[in-house]
Design an enzyme around this catalytic site. Structure first.
Site, PDB file in Angstrom:
ATOM      1  N   HIS A 156       5.739   2.663  -9.948  1.00 40.72           N
ATOM      2  CA  HIS A 156       4.832   1.337  -9.611  1.00 40.72           C
ATOM      3  C   HIS A 156       3.339   1.603  -9.567  1.00 40.72           C
ATOM      4  O   HIS A 156       2.616   0.795 -10.200  1.00 40.72           O
ATOM      5  CB  HIS A 156       5.557   0.748  -8.564  1.00 40.72           C
ATOM      6  CG  HIS A 156       5.179  -0.672  -8.241  1.00 40.72           C
ATOM      7  ND1 HIS A 156       5.622  -1.393  -7.177  1.00 40.72           N
ATOM      8  CD2 HIS A 156       4.254  -1.435  -8.665  1.00 40.72           C
ATOM      9  CE1 HIS A 156       5.171  -2.553  -7.064  1.00 40.72           C
ATOM     10  NE2 HIS A 156       4.363  -2.510  -8.255  1.00 40.72           N
ATOM     11  N   GLU A 190      11.611   7.316  -4.201  1.00 39.30           N
ATOM     12  CA  GLU A 190       9.854   7.571  -4.111  1.00 39.30           C
ATOM     13  C   GLU A 190       9.206   7.549  -5.555  1.00 39.30           C
ATOM     14  O   GLU A 190       8.460   7.180  -5.661  1.00 39.30           O
ATOM     15  CB  GLU A 190       9.659   8.946  -3.510  1.00 39.30           C
ATOM     16  CG  GLU A 190      10.171   9.223  -2.322  1.00 39.30           C
ATOM     17  CD  GLU A 190       9.618   7.918  -1.248  1.00 39.30           C
ATOM     18  OE1 GLU A 190       8.745   7.404  -1.484  1.00 39.30           O
ATOM     19  OE2 GLU A 190      10.270   7.740  -0.053  1.00 39.30           O
TER      20      GLU A 190
END
Length: 480
Positions: A433, A427
């Protein structure tokens, strides 16, 4: 703006399905229900120390502050209708309309992230906020139904001239290109408005399953060989499916899966409703299949999907070899599903507190650079992560980076085991990201396709695995 709104529904109807998504709904929602980990979900949220809870006050200090933004959005979105019929008149008009819609969409996402996270803290209590968001999102879609058809009516040469006259339009070049690409699947304004109005009910199947699985489904109970009676919440299931005693593992899995079978008619009807809903949308947008409609939003041909399945099937012999090896190492005559999660080695301590898991990941992810690791530490310190399983909390794990001006959030269900550490690594890949994309790109370009979303997360898992092997204290830990 309708494309941006579609992304809103994609993220919050499916996510955060984790995380990140919409293919094979029934399989995924079952799996997501089982990802949560080893604590029994009997802990009340108020009993969890603050350091293990995410800090939603970074978005809004109170629910009242969130409500004020929602009320403001309900009024501001109506002003977007003032741009109707003007987009093709000048580059300034087009830019002003897109920028105004972009800013409102950004705030819409922010309010939705807050509402979604708050709702997922306890699905027994916090549904009203999500009902407001669905109504607001539907209203947004209805008001902006004119945008895509009107942009498509502007001649290509005129669009090119607008970009020369107004360089700031480059912020929306991908958005406009996408509208052009989807020309054959864009309807008239009245038709777009009708489809947008169905947004109010489009996510019902997801909501029904989420509330059922996390809040209202009765948890089966089993008595283990030790005499211990266990209530099989999703987190307890993940813990006890690895039981050393084989009869216990079988009993745990049988009880859990049969408990879903008790509701097979409801689950089947709910899944059927989802399949029909997807096809209605696909058909009315002139797609040949729901698969094509789903993939085309990211400009992916259906051949990519079928090729992935083909390659998985081609490599099944490798999986079968691995399963056969596991069967022999466990000393079994026949391998069953309830044997898949038991470790190959015994008496190996692979337990991790939250703090120990955080420390491991800070070391394991150092190859990604100083800025990356510093941001990880900030995520820990500033409470971007909600760790503990509690009564009514959504099971599984996800990362949500939709609050563009704030930071991403992670929902976890920590169980003091290696799976929790690995899940957090995964996660955090999504979170980082989103963090760097939001930091680098304007809002209109910051989102990324589901098809590439898992790259960052699997890189993190690979780095963690390499780190654990290199730092293993025994052969048993390496095998684990």
């Amino acid at each position: 703006m309708n494309i941006l709104l579609n992304l809103v529904f994609l993220i919050f109807n499916k996510l955060i399905t984790g995380a990140h998504m919409q293919k094979l709904l029934f399989t995924l929602i079952l799996l997501l229900g089982f990802v949560a980990t080893g604590f029994s979900q009997t802990l009340e949220r108020e009993d969890v120390p603050e350091k293990y809870k995410w800090n939603l006050a970074d978005i809004y200090p109170t629910v009242e502050a969130w409500q004020a933004d929602v009320d403001k959005l309900n009024k501001e979105v109506e002003k977007l209708a003032d741009f109707k019929g003007t987009l093709g008149e000048s580059s300034e008009n087009l830019y002003t309309a897109l920028k105004t819609g972009n800013n409102l969409t950004k705030t819409l996402w922010q309010t939705w992230v807050y509402a979604g996270n708050l709702s997922n803290e306890n699905l027994n209590e916090n549904q009203a906020v999500m009902q407001q968001m669905r109504a607001l999102g539907t209203k947004f879609g209805e008001v902006t139904a004119f945008v895509d058809p009107e942009i498509l009516a502007i001649p290509k040469e005129k669009i090119e001239q607008f970009f020369k006259e107004k360089p700031e339009l480059e912020e929306f070049d991908m958005y406009i290109d996408n509208i052009q690409r989807l020309r054959t699947h864009t309807l008239t304004e009245p038709e777009e408005k009708i489809l947008a109005s169905f947004g109010l009910i489009a996510g019902n199947q997801n909501e029904v399953y989420g509330i059922f699985n996390n809040a209202e489904k009765p948890f089966p109970k089993v008595t283990l060989s030790t005499g211990e009676e266990v209530e099989l919440t999703s987190s307890a299931y993940t813990r006890y499916r690895t039981a050393e005693n084989r009869e216990d593992r079988e009993k745990v899995m049988k009880a859990l899966f049969e408990s879903f079978g008790d509701f097979k008619n409801m689950l089947g009807a709910n899944l059927g409703g989802k399949v029909k809903k997807d096809w209605v949308y696909a058909k009315n947008r002139k797609y040949k299949s729901s698969l094509q409609a789903s993939l085309n939003s990211d400009n992916l041909p259906t051949e990519i999907y079928s090729t992935l399945i083909e390659q998985v099937n081609n490599n099944l012999p490798t999986l079968h070899r691995a399963l056969d090896l596991k069967k022999r190492m466990l000393g079994l005559d026949e391998l069953h599903y309830y044997d898949l999660y038991v470790p190959l080695v015994k008496k190996t301590d692979m337990s991790f507190t939250v703090e120990e898991g955080q420390s491991v990941l800070l070391d394991a992810l150092k190859p990604l650079g100083k800025e990356y690791v510093t941001t990880l530490q900030k995520a820990y310190d500033d409470r971007w992560i909600d760790y503990m399983p509690t009564v009514g909390k959504r099971s599984g794990a996800y990362s949500n980076g939709g609050a563009y001006d704030i930071h991403p959030y992670i929902l976890m269900n920590w169980t003091d085991d290696f799976e929790s550490v690995s899940t957090l690594a995964h996660e955090l890949g999504h979170t980082m990201h989103s963090y760097f994309s939001n930091k680098t790109q304007p809002f209109a370009k910051a989102d990324y396709a589901t098809f590439v979303a898992e790259i960052a997360s699997t890189v993190n898992e690979t780095l963690l695995s390499d780190y654990m092997v290199k730092n293993a204290k025994s052969d048993e830990e390496v095998l684990y």
